[in-house]
Design an enzyme around this catalytic site. Structure first.
Site, short mmCIF file in Angstrom:
data_model
loop_
_atom_site.label_atom_id
_atom_site.label_comp_id
_atom_site.label_asym_id
_atom_site.label_seq_id
_atom_site.Cartn_x
_atom_site.Cartn_y
_atom_site.Cartn_z
N ASN A 93 0.81 -1.20 0.00
CA ASN A 93 0.00 0.00 0.00
C ASN A 93 0.85 1.26 0.00
OD1 ASN A 93 -2.07 1.81 0.18
ND2 ASN A 93 -3.13 0.75 1.83
N ASP A 94 1.38 1.58 1.16
CA ASP A 94 2.11 2.84 1.28
C ASP A 94 3.35 2.91 0.39
OD1 ASP A 94 0.31 3.86 3.19
OD2 ASP A 94 1.26 2.61 4.72
N VAL A 95 3.96 1.75 0.11
CA VAL A 95 5.19 1.77 -0.69
C VAL A 95 4.93 2.04 -2.17
CG1 VAL A 95 6.45 0.29 0.89
CG2 VAL A 95 5.24 -0.73 -1.04
N THR A 96 3.63 2.15 -2.54
CA THR A 96 3.31 2.46 -3.93
C THR A 96 2.55 3.78 -4.04
OG1 THR A 96 1.22 1.25 -3.80
CG2 THR A 96 3.14 0.01 -4.57
#
Lengths: 98, 466
Positions: free
Chosen positions: B392-395
Site C-alpha cells: 500500500n504505502d510503498v506504492t
C-alpha cells in the site's frame, strides 16, 4: 586473561569497519539470511558461557553460566540451521539443484 | 608483555581463525550462489571456537557443558526445522532475544563472581558488565515483545500512554545513574538488582509503542543490540573472539537498520530515541469522494495474458494471505505465454529486511527475477501491467508529489507509471500510514477486491482458460 583495554578497543573498532565493508556488499535479496546468520554469530557468547560454567564448584555464578550456555546454544544451533534452510531455497532457475 | 601463554596462546590463534571464518562467511553472503557456503564457513568458525574453548584451563565442568549444549541444541534445531518461512521474523526475534539474554546472564554471573569472591577489578571491566546487563536484558525483553506482536499474541498496534517518552527518558537516566554509582563508587548488590529490573522493563517500554508495520526496523535494531551485548560480554571477560564477533553483528544490525529507516524516510536518531510510535499517527482522514474502478478476475486475466511485460509488486498483504505459491504459478503461466515477468521488492516489504525475497524464494521464484527499488523503478514506464498485491504505502505516489502527505519523501515503487495497474486488495482501507493511496484512483488503475490468495488463484484459472 587480561588484555589491555586499549588493544581490545582497537580490535573492536577495526572489526566494526571490516563488518561495514563486507556487510554493505550483501544484496537486499539476502538481507533476511544475513540477519539470521549474523544473529547466529552473536551466539559466540556461548564460549563466554562455557568459561563461566568452567569452575567445578556449583554456585550461583555457575548456575547463571549454565542458563547462558543453554540460551546461547539455542541461538547458535537454531540460527545457523534456519539460515541454511533459507539459503537452500535461493535458486537461479526453477528445477536446478540447490 | 606475556598476556597469553602456552595453551591459552593456542586458543587465541584458533579464535583468530574463527574470526576470519566469520568474516569470509559474511563475505560469501554477498551472492545467492555462494551464500550457503558462507553460512557453513561461519558455522565452522563457531564450531572450532567452541572446541578450542573446551581445552581452556579454566574449563573443567565438562558434564555440565555437555548437558547445556545438548539442551540448547535440541531446542534450537527443533525450532529451526519446524518454523514456517512466513514466521521467520518472529523466529529471528526469539533468537535475538536469547542471544541478548545469554550475554546479559554472563554479565550477571561475572558480577556475582566478583561480588562473592570480593575480587577487585578494573573500572572498564565493571563498566562493560553493567553495559552487558543493560543491553542484553533490553534485547531480551524487547525481542520477546517483538515476538509477541509478530505472533499476534498481543496487539500489533502501537501501545502508548501519556508521557511515555518522558518515562523512557527518566528510566534511562536512572539506569545511567545506577551504572555510574556501581562503577565509580560502590559495588552494591541491591543497586545491581535494580539495574537488572529496570533494564528488563526498559526493553518492554521501548518496543510496545512500535506498530507491527515498523517491525523491520525494530528487529534489525535489536539484532544490532545483541551484537553489542556480545561485545560487552567480551570486554568483561577479556575475550577477543566475543569482541570481534559482537562488533561484526553490531555493524550488520546498524547497516540494516539504516537501510530500513531510509526506506521509510525516517532518521536513525528518530528510531533510536523511540519516537516511532508518534510518526505513524497520520492526521484526520479526509472523506474520500473519488471513486476507484474495480475489475473482475476475467478481465484482469486478459490484461495479463496479452501483455508483453508484467511486474509483480508483492507486499505485506501477500505474506499474510500466504499467496506466494499462487503468484509464482501465475507468473509461470504468463511466462509460458511469452510475457516478460519481473518482481519489484521494496526494502520494507514484509516484516523484516528482505523477508519478501525469502518468501518468494520458498515458492521457487528464481532470484534473478527479483529486483529492488533502484534497479526496477525506471522499468515501470516501459511495462504494460503492474500487479500490486497487498502493498500500500510503498506504492503511494503522494510520497513523491504531495509535500503535505505524512509519507512524503519516502522512496516508493513507481507503479503508477506503468501502462496499467491492477491492485489486489481486500478493501479500500488505508495502510499503516493511515492515508488513502492516490494510486487507486488513477485512470490506469483497476482494483481487484478480495483475499489475495483467492484472487490470484482465480487469475490463474482464468489465464489457463484463455
Amino acid at each position: 586473561m587480561g588484555i589491555p583495554l586499549v588493544i581490545a578497543l582497537y580490535i573492536f573498532v577495526l572489526a566494526i569497519f571490516v563488518g561495514f565493508e563486507v556487510i554493505t556488499k550483501v544484496p537486499p535479496t539476502l538481507h533476511t539470511p544475513l540477519m539470521s546468520g549474523a544473529n547466529a554469530i552473536s551466539g559466540i557468547t556461548i564460549i563466554g558461557a562455557m568459561v563461566v560454567v568452567g569452575p567445578r564448584d556449583a554456585n550461583l555464578a555457575v548456575a547463571l553460566g549454565f542458563t547462558a550456555l543453554v540460551l546461547a546454544t539455542i541461538n547458535v544451533v537454531g540460527g545457523f540451521m534456519v539460515t541454511d534452510r533459507m539459503l537452500q531455497m535461493f535458486r537461479r532457475r526453477p528445477g536446478e539443484g540447490a | 608483555m606475556a598476556v597469553f601463554e602456552g595453551i591459552n596462546l593456542v586458543i587465541q590463534y584458533v579464535y583468530l581463525a574463527s574470526a576470519v571464518l566469520f568474516i569470509f562467511g559474511i563475505k560469501l553472503l554477498g551472492s545467492p550462489a555462494t551464500a550457503r557456503r558462507g553460512n557453513f564457513l561461519a558455522a565452522l568458525g563457531m564450531f572450532i571456537a567452541i572446541v578450542a574453548t573446551l581445552v581452556n584451563e579454566e574449563v573443567l565442568n565438562y558434564e555440565m557443558i555437555a548437558i547445556g549444549i545438548a539442551i540448547g541444541a535440541v531446542i534450537g534445531a527443533v525450532l529451526a526445522r519446524t518454523i514456517k518461512m512466513t514466521a521467520m521474523p518472529q523466529m529471528v526475534a526469539i533468537f535475538n532475544g536469547v542471544g541478548g539474554g545469554a550475554s546479559a546472564v554472563i554479565a550477571v554471573s561475572e558480577f556475582v563472581r566478583i561480588w562473592d569472591g570480593d575480587i577487585s577489578v578494573e573500572g572498564h571491566v565493571k563498566l562493560t558488565i553493567m553495559l552487558g546487563v543493560l543491553i542484553g536484558f533490553v534485547t531480551l525483553t524487547g525481542s520477546l515483545i517483538a515476538f509477541a506482536k509478530l505472533q499476534d499474541l498481543m496487539t500489533t498496534r502501537p501501545v502508548t500512554y501519556p508521557l511515555q517518552n518522558i518515562v523512557s527518558g527518566l528510566m534511562f537516566l536512572a539506569i545511567v545513574g545506577m551504572i555510574v554509582y556501581l562503577v565509580g563508587f560502590e559495588f552494591n548488590i541491591y543497586v545491581f538488582y535494580a539495574l537488572v529490573a529496570l533494564s528488563l522493563i526498559l526493553g518492554i517500554q521501548l518496543v510496545i509503542p512500535i506498530g507491527g508495520a515498523d517491525m523491520p526496523v525494530v528487529i534489525s535494531l535489536l539484532n544490532s543490540y545483541s551484537g553489542v551485548a556480545a561485545a560487552a560480554a567480551g570486554f568483561a571477560l577479556g575475550n577477543l573472539a566475543l569482541i570481534v564477533s559482537g562488533a561484526l553483528v553490531g555493524a550488520a544490525g546498524l547497516i540494516l537498520t539504516n537501510i530500513m529507516t531510509k526506506a521509510m524516510n525516517r532518521s536513525l536518531a528518530n528510531v533510536v530515541f523511540g519516537a516511532f510510535g508518534a510518526v505513524t499517527a497520520g492526521g484526520p482522514v479526509a472523506v474520500e469522494t473519488r471513486t476507484a474502478r474495480s475489475v473482475g478476475a476475467e478481465d484482469a486475466a486478459v490484461m495479463l495474458a496479452y501483455a508483453r511485460s508484467v511486474i509483480f509488486v508483492p507486499g505485506y498483504g501477500l505474506a499474510v494471505a500466504q499467496a506466494q505459491h499462487q503468484v509464482r504459478e501465475l507468473a509461470d503461466l504468463l511466462e509460458g505465454k511469452g510475457v516478460r515477468v519481473k518482481y519489484a521488492i521494496h526494502p520494507v516489504a514484509g516484516r523484516m529486511p528482505g523477508h519478501m525475497n525469502v518468501l518468494l524464494a520458498e515458492a521457487n521464484v528464481p532470484y534473478d527475477e527479483l529486483y529492488d527499488l533502484d534497479e526496477i523503478n525506471d522499468d515501470f514506464r516501459n511495462t504494460d501491467v503492474a500487479v500490486v498485491i497487498g502493498a500500500n504505502d510503498v506504492t503511494n505516489p503522494a510520497a513523491r508529489d504531495q509535500p503535505d502527505s505524512p509519507v512524503y519523501g519516502m522512496p516508493i515503487l513507481n507503479v503508477d507509471q506503468a501502462q496499467h495497474v491492477i491492485v489486489l486488495k481486500r478493501s479500500m482501507s488505508p495502510g499503516f500510514a493511515g492515508i488513502d493511496n492516490d494510486l487507486f484512483f488513477k485512470d490506469n488503475t483497476r482494483m481487484l477486491f478480495g483475499d489475495a490468495r483467492r484472487s490470484v488463484t482465480s487469475l490463474v484459472s482464468e489465464v489457463k482458460g484463455l
